[in-house]
Design a protein around this motif. Sequence first.
Motif, PDB file in Angstrom:
ATOM      1  N   ALA A  76      51.664 -81.885  17.565  1.00 48.76           N
ATOM      2  CA  ALA A  76      50.326 -82.323  18.000  1.00 48.76           C
ATOM      3  C   ALA A  76      49.716 -81.295  18.954  1.00 48.76           C
ATOM      4  O   ALA A  76      48.523 -80.939  18.838  1.00 48.76           O
ATOM      5  CB  ALA A  76      50.420 -83.689  18.670  1.00 48.76           C
ATOM      6  N   ASN A  77      50.520 -80.793  19.891  1.00 47.79           N
ATOM      7  CA  ASN A  77      49.996 -79.805  20.843  1.00 47.79           C
ATOM      8  C   ASN A  77      49.579 -78.518  20.128  1.00 47.79           C
ATOM      9  O   ASN A  77      48.543 -77.920  20.439  1.00 47.79           O
ATOM     10  CB  ASN A  77      51.047 -79.491  21.906  1.00 47.79           C
ATOM     11  CG  ASN A  77      51.242 -80.644  22.882  1.00 47.79           C
ATOM     12  OD1 ASN A  77      50.323 -81.445  23.090  1.00 47.79           O
ATOM     13  ND2 ASN A  77      52.419 -80.753  23.466  1.00 47.79           N
ATOM     14  N   SER A  78      50.381 -78.109  19.125  1.00 48.99           N
ATOM     15  CA  SER A  78      50.039 -76.875  18.393  1.00 48.99           C
ATOM     16  C   SER A  78      48.737 -77.073  17.614  1.00 48.99           C
ATOM     17  O   SER A  78      47.884 -76.177  17.563  1.00 48.99           O
ATOM     18  CB  SER A  78      51.172 -76.509  17.411  1.00 48.99           C
ATOM     19  OG  SER A  78      52.387 -76.353  18.113  1.00 48.99           O
ATOM     20  N   LEU A  79      48.580 -78.251  17.003  1.00 46.71           N
ATOM     21  CA  LEU A  79      47.355 -78.503  16.221  1.00 46.71           C
ATOM     22  C   LEU A  79      46.129 -78.519  17.133  1.00 46.71           C
ATOM     23  O   LEU A  79      45.068 -77.989  16.769  1.00 46.71           O
ATOM     24  CB  LEU A  79      47.474 -79.833  15.468  1.00 46.71           C
ATOM     25  CG  LEU A  79      48.484 -79.832  14.307  1.00 46.71           C
ATOM     26  CD1 LEU A  79      48.727 -81.244  13.784  1.00 46.71           C
ATOM     27  CD2 LEU A  79      48.008 -78.919  13.167  1.00 46.71           C
ATOM     28  N   MET A  80      46.276 -79.085  18.332  1.00 49.54           N
ATOM     29  CA  MET A  80      45.122 -79.105  19.239  1.00 49.54           C
ATOM     30  C   MET A  80      44.797 -77.696  19.737  1.00 49.54           C
ATOM     31  O   MET A  80      43.631 -77.384  20.011  1.00 49.54           O
ATOM     32  CB  MET A  80      45.382 -80.059  20.415  1.00 49.54           C
ATOM     33  CG  MET A  80      45.196 -81.509  20.038  1.00 49.54           C
ATOM     34  SD  MET A  80      43.561 -81.868  19.313  1.00 49.54           S
ATOM     35  CE  MET A  80      42.552 -81.960  20.788  1.00 49.54           C
ATOM     36  N   ALA A  81      45.823 -76.858  19.833  1.00 47.44           N
ATOM     37  CA  ALA A  81      45.565 -75.463  20.212  1.00 47.44           C
ATOM     38  C   ALA A  81      44.742 -74.785  19.114  1.00 47.44           C
ATOM     39  O   ALA A  81      43.834 -73.992  19.392  1.00 47.44           O
ATOM     40  CB  ALA A  81      46.874 -74.725  20.442  1.00 47.44           C
ATOM     41  N   VAL A  82      45.038 -75.124  17.857  1.00 53.22           N
ATOM     42  CA  VAL A  82      44.267 -74.547  16.742  1.00 53.22           C
ATOM     43  C   VAL A  82      42.812 -75.031  16.827  1.00 53.22           C
ATOM     44  O   VAL A  82      41.869 -74.242  16.687  1.00 53.22           O
ATOM     45  CB  VAL A  82      44.911 -74.932  15.384  1.00 53.22           C
ATOM     46  CG1 VAL A  82      43.982 -74.580  14.218  1.00 53.22           C
ATOM     47  CG2 VAL A  82      46.259 -74.229  15.219  1.00 53.22           C
ATOM     48  N   VAL A  83      42.640 -76.326  17.099  1.00 49.78           N
ATOM     49  CA  VAL A  83      41.275 -76.862  17.247  1.00 49.78           C
ATOM     50  C   VAL A  83      40.530 -76.076  18.331  1.00 49.78           C
ATOM     51  O   VAL A  83      39.341 -75.796  18.209  1.00 49.78           O
ATOM     52  CB  VAL A  83      41.331 -78.380  17.601  1.00 49.78           C
ATOM     53  CG1 VAL A  83      39.969 -78.897  18.030  1.00 49.78           C
ATOM     54  CG2 VAL A  83      41.883 -79.180  16.420  1.00 49.78           C
ATOM     55  N   ALA A  84      41.266 -75.670  19.381  1.00 49.97           N
ATOM     56  CA  ALA A  84      40.619 -74.983  20.504  1.00 49.97           C
ATOM     57  C   ALA A  84      40.654 -73.467  20.379  1.00 49.97           C
ATOM     58  O   ALA A  84      40.370 -72.759  21.332  1.00 49.97           O
ATOM     59  CB  ALA A  84      41.288 -75.422  21.806  1.00 49.97           C
ATOM     60  N   GLY A  85      41.041 -72.954  19.213  1.00 50.40           N
ATOM     61  CA  GLY A  85      40.874 -71.511  18.992  1.00 50.40           C
ATOM     62  C   GLY A  85      42.131 -70.704  18.716  1.00 50.40           C
ATOM     63  O   GLY A  85      42.031 -69.503  18.459  1.00 50.40           O
ATOM     64  N   ALA A  86      43.331 -71.293  18.780  1.00 49.68           N
ATOM     65  CA  ALA A  86      44.537 -70.501  18.467  1.00 49.68           C
ATOM     66  C   ALA A  86      44.515 -70.147  16.990  1.00 49.68           C
ATOM     67  O   ALA A  86      44.148 -70.965  16.148  1.00 49.68           O
ATOM     68  CB  ALA A  86      45.799 -71.293  18.796  1.00 49.68           C
TER      69      ALA A  86
END
Length: 508
Positions: free
Chosen positions: A215-225
């Motif tokens: 979940a944390n990795s996916l939210m990082a993608v949402v925020a630009g990772a």
Amino acid sequence: MTSSADRVMIFDTTLRDGEQAPGCSMTQAEKLRVAKALAELGVDVIEAGFPAASPGDWESVNAVAREVQGPIICGLARATRDDIEKVARAVAPAARRRIHVFLATSAIHRQYKLNMAKDEIIRSAVEGVKMARDLCEDVEFSPEDASRTELEFLAQVVEAVIDAGATTVNIPDTVGYTVPHEFAELFRYLRKNVRNIDRARLSVHCHDDLGMAVANSLMAVVAGARQIECTINGIGERAGNCSLEEVVMALRTRETFFNAQTGINSQKLYPVSRLVSSITGMPIPRNKAIVGENAFAHESGIHQHGMLKNASTYEIMRPQDVGLTRSSLVLGKHSGRHALRERIKELGFELGDAEFARVFEEFKALADKKKELFDGDIEALVLRSEGADSGPWSLAELTTSSSPAGGQATVTLRHADGSVIERSASGDGPVDAAFKSIEAATGLRPVLRKFELRSLSEGEDAQGEAIVYVDFNQRSYRGSSVTTDIVESATRAFLEVINRIELSRKAA
Ligand code: KIV
Ligand code: ZN
């Protein structure tokens, strides 16, 4: 049709962070086998190890760099000249290579681990990245424990390493502490407050201590990772890392939500997951998302009814999309090469001619002992390691007997130097007696921690897998073996442990 979705790179660290999980250490031959499977899976980067950790680690990274084509081959380094030069030499044979430099930045690590002030951290990080850039075009920097680092200081470090030449900046949640919204905010903060942020790719690296790595990795993608660091089956330190198969299938299944795509060939996920589980001895929980035995099983009557009408009632992914192709087809001793090759292909494995010849020979031998061979049997034959790099000892003969009073065993072992040694022992039962005989023959006495037995297919003559976990000289080792006789499986598994101990003594 072209897609407007952004490309997210998949950086696999099964061979580095994954291998750091207790009992998951792999031999060089096993690492090569996993690395080749990762290349076929389509990962963008393989972090093949930490070359400064030991000469054996250096050798493994170097072997992957020499023999695996396709992905970028990367090695991890602390921000020191010696570590960085070791990585540069180890990855030199790869067509595309990367040096990954890390240094902790949080107050806790600065005070208790490094005893360094903020300005010293920035200086060392910048020097490390510059050194690495002198040796390699592609340099990644990770501020370890980033998620517990003061935001302003983290932004200063990131800006400084990008100016020094870092092409990727990875933000690790080293201790699995963050939560999805907070982590997305951290990425947004960096994108807003780091002047040169557009000159580097932002990456995410999460651990699963609170069960939120995916979940944390996916939210990082949402925020630009635009790079995710992950491992097959989520193996890694403590509770593990972000699971590759879960994060990839989340991006794929919800592509319109995330507007992001990976280059992963999802049909290879299941076979690669089985391979890593078999090599590391880390079982896959039955209810594990994507690759667990129950991930596509429907038990309740209402669900089964819906599924029969239309699979999309209860399935958001098709089993074949992740490479799960179970069949009720049973092979036996009259099945020929063609039938076996087809089944192996349907199970998602690709074997070269020499490997297939070995599997076919073992298939015939097994079919003589066992009437029907199921998917589990075929998979076990394919996954069985090929003996290369397997250590000096092999089992020439085993005889055991047991009575209510206990067990006896005699083992004959052959050593790679040509010597043959026979020892007998008594024990609580035949397995205990066989282990004691091996200890007497080899002079090695590891402490047995755990012993597991499980059936790999169906029927009374099913193959039994034995897995043995031991401790020796403050390290954990594991061995496994599959045969139709559980005492023999256990004995071979214990001998594999002894061989692994011998190999790691040689590599140290
Ligand atoms: O978890 C971590 O911080 C790491 C870094 C070395 C990237 O594994
Ligand atoms: Zn990590």
